[in-house]
Structures are given as C-alpha cells and as structure tokens.
Design an enzyme around this catalytic site. Sequence first.
Site, PDB file in Angstrom:
ATOM      1  N   CYS A   8     127.658  11.200 146.992  1.00  0.00           N
ATOM      2  CA  CYS A   8     127.849  10.418 145.767  1.00  0.00           C
ATOM      3  C   CYS A   8     126.512  10.163 145.066  1.00  0.00           C
ATOM      4  O   CYS A   8     125.513   9.833 145.704  1.00  0.00           O
ATOM      5  CB  CYS A   8     128.528   9.102 146.082  1.00  0.00           C
ATOM      6  SG  CYS A   8     130.197   9.305 146.745  1.00  0.00           S
ATOM      7  N   SER A  31     130.838  -1.003 149.869  1.00  0.00           N
ATOM      8  CA  SER A  31     130.255   0.296 149.581  1.00  0.00           C
ATOM      9  C   SER A  31     128.963   0.086 148.824  1.00  0.00           C
ATOM     10  O   SER A  31     128.810  -0.892 148.083  1.00  0.00           O
ATOM     11  CB  SER A  31     131.236   1.105 148.725  1.00  0.00           C
ATOM     12  OG  SER A  31     130.586   2.211 148.150  1.00  0.00           O
TER      13      SER A  31
END
Length: 572
Positions: free
Chosen positions: A199, A475
Amino acid sequence: MKKFDKKKLPSRHTSVGVDKAPHRSFYYAMKLTEEDVAKPFVGVVSTWNEAAPCNIALMRQAQSVKKGVKDSEGTPREFCTITVTDGIAMGHEGMKSSLISREVIADSTELTVRGHCYDALVGVAGCDKSLPGLMMAMCRLNVPSVFIYGGSILPGKFKGKDVTVVDVFEGVGKHSSGKMSTEELRELELVACPSAGACGGQFTANTMACVSEAIGLALPYSSGTPAPYEERDKYAYLSGQAVMNLLEKKIKPRDIVTKKSLENAATIVAATGGSTNAALHLPSIANECGIKFDLMDVAKIFKKTPYLADLKPGGKYVAKDMFEAGGVPMLLKTLMDGGFIHENCLTVTGKTMKENLKNVIFNDNQKVLRRYNNPISQDGGVVGLKGNLAPEGAIVKVAGLKKLKFTGKAKCFDTEEAAFNAVQKKNYKEGDIIVIRYEGPKGGPGMREMLSTTGAIYGQGMGEKVALITDGRFSGATRGFCIGHVGPEASVGGPIGLLKDGDIIHIDAKKGTINVDLSKKELIKRRKKWKPKKINFGNGTLWKYAQTVGPAYLGASTHPGAKKEVKCYADI
C-alpha cells in the site's frame, strides 16, 4: 576473492567432514557442485505469495539477491514463508490472523535457518507484518543479515487525483451515507491498486520500510523504489553482496540494532507521521536483542521529533513521491543535521549512519519532505498517551489532525463487528467516543486492526467529529482521532473493559493523557464485578497465541527474547 573458513560457520554441521557425506548428497541432488557446498550457505527468505500485490514481485527480487550472494562467493538457498495481507484480512475474523502472522514469519524463518544451519540471511518482505517478522528473525538468530523491502505500489488515478486502497475503504463509508454511487465505488475499486507493491501511503509497510533503513538493517535508498521498477533488482543484488561483506567482517544484527538505532527508527516513524503499529513492532525487535524499549520509550522519541514528511493518510503524498523527492537518506540527513539522529550507529553497509549520509544533499525543489527547522509541526506525527484508562499506555496518530483534544461519552462495543454494524446504521452521533474492546493481543486473540470501521466513519464525514479507542490496533492507513493499544487490555481486566455507555472520557494528545471520569474507588468496585470473557478459540494457532502473548506495550511478544537466551544460534 573472499575466503571463508567453513569450520567456524554454522553450516559446518551440514557440510564439513566425512560424517557429513549424507548431508552433502542432498545438495548434489539439487545440482550444487562440491565448490558450491564448500562456500557459506546464505538463506534468502521472501514472503512471496499470490495473496496480494504486496508480495507478488518478491520472488523476482529474491533471484537478484541470490545472484549477488553467488557473485560474492556465497551459496544462496532460497525459501519462502507466509504472509497475511491486512487489506484482504480487514474487517472480518481473518484480521485475527494478521499480527499472529508476524510471529509465524519470525518463527518459521528461525526454524528454517536453524534446521539447515545457514550462515547468513537476506530477507525480502512486502506486507505489513512480514517486515518486522523478518527483522525479528534476523535479530533472534544473530547471523549476518540484510533486510530489503519489496517496494510500494504505484498510486491509482481516480477523477484526476492520486488514490490508494484507503480511498476505497472510505468509499464504502461514503456509499453508506449516499455520498458515492455504487457505480462510482466500482470505478474507484477498479483503479485504486494498479500494480504490484505494498500500500502506497505511509501506512505500516512503508513505515517499517523506512524503519529498516533508519535502524541500519537495510541498504540506503533500498526501501524507496516502487515494486514494479527494475531498479529494485539492483538493490536486491547489492543486498546479496552486502550480506557476504557482513559475513566476512563478522558484523551481526545485534551489533547494528542497539538502543540508539531503535531510537533512530522511532524518530523516522514520527518524522513521517508513520503507522502506530511501529510502536508494537519496535519493542518486539528490541526484545529479540534483549533491549528494553517499550511503547512509552517509543513515545518519548515521538514527542521530541519534528513532523517533516507530508504523506498520506494525514498528508498529500505517497511513497513513490518520497522516493522521487530524495528518499529515506535525505530525511535521515536533515534529521541528523538537527541532532535528532544518532550518527555513529553501525549499519549493514559496514559503515556508520554518518558515513552513509556524508554525500546526501537536501533537495529543496520538492514539496514532500521538509528540513528539520521548517517542520509541518514541532511534534512528531504519532503520540503516546497514558492515564487511568490506559495505565500501560496507548497511542494515536496525530498527523493531519486539526484538534488534539477530545472529550465525549463512551459508546461501548465488545467486538469490531458490533461497532462496524452500528457505524453502517449511523447508530452514533457527533461527540461520541466509540470504544471497541476485547480485541487486544490475548482477548482477540490477535489484536485486530479497525480500518473498515474507521474508514466508514471518515467516509460518512464524521472522521474528526467522533473519537475511537480500542485495545486492538489501527491500520497505518487509519486517520481521525483513533487511539489504539490501550493497555492493560479488557480481557485481563484493564480499565477499558470496565467502561459503561455514557462514561466521560478525556483525550489530550498535546499533554499525552487519556482519562475517564471515574474515581479509583469506582474502578475498584467495577473490577470486583467484572468477569473475564471466554476466548472464542479453544484450539489451533489462535488459541496457542493467546496462551503465550504478552502485553501490547512490550510489543505483544510471545517469548522472553534475548534476555533469557541460553545459547545464540549464531554461536552453534
């Protein structure tokens, strides 16, 4: 040409002497020559798999590592270990596997190296838990080791703007509140992740990639290049060469990972507004070296570090932009100029941090990174909290937050699913503090991340109108007033498990405090009535993890670490 005395290396147990003839037979079956077997054996571990784009380019890079080892008089032995990819595990029971996978990665790497008596190790990782997992294994084994990140994903393009997977998570929230149509969400999900790589924002993978350079276990610049770029293969090759240089010089991970280098790692997390998960992973890496470095030690560094990198999720840019602006070395150089970095720490180049950064010049012709004396804010992008609600500590990412104080009424949920369902139905209001508990390391088990819930809240336009606290994790992609790692966790009777709907909670990220308006007497009274919840797993890996895992503030480690070590693998 390097000369290594195999009789002094671990691989002597599988390759030297008449009695090792059967062992050597196995190597000849794999087409190795007698010359190959006479050289040091170097484990090349990658977390390659087809679970997610984070890992898909790692096997290619491992081949370049092997070539670097082979060209430097070593014999590479490739193996893979698992990963659990958070983006796909997110928002359901699969997330219970995520943090546990860090331990399995470290343990399986340890067992492979121990079982086959490898002399050195190069680790290639892409996904959140695989980076600290391999660094933990390197420190635990203490054989010469080099870490290399597999690289970040390229940003997607949607309506002329750069997007990441977080935009899709937040898109789910927008969709639930009528701000995004089903067709728009479909268009977004199709373009958000356009390539191989982890990511792209300063989420956990890129945070720990920056850590790998700052802590000294990775070559300068090796963490920056995006996964699809062929330049990654150059750094992989150089990493293979570097590990042979470390083997020759007898430089081991515990020579590199010291209290000071851990402080350097915490500094880069704060300077980049990195993932709160780093405050879980740095103590666990420290544990492998026998060093005390807990959540509040990390928080002390965060408090005095300027926030310098304008990266998503709190800022504008992604990892590719940071790489093109000057990368981790440029950020380390300005931090060193400001006195925020210990410059004499040894690194895998065989040189000190100061020597590595000697010729790095700050590029003023870019907008991603600031000089140390021109910060986005004076405080780091991550803050530690303590108070009667979190006696062992808690953590919040403040990068991008407009306000640093929040007072509200508790709205309690005993699972993430219950909280997510309430958010989807908008069963909460501005000013609430959503409490998600029994999601800690032991209680979860597995200390789940809450991106589905926080993403939905942000997508509904309520990101900074409510706060969220949990004994679980967030996260690195989470944004908003979200406090994680609250300890002690609910399942062991921590104060978070004693809260009731309507209790008033005060959070002050400027002062570093988190308190509930309850007297000591009231907390004691509630604790007497409290009954522990039964863990939902009675067998398997999750049950086993719950029996051994320690508290979050110490890194949620599952073993005593080097402090209780009787014999180090490297010395066999």
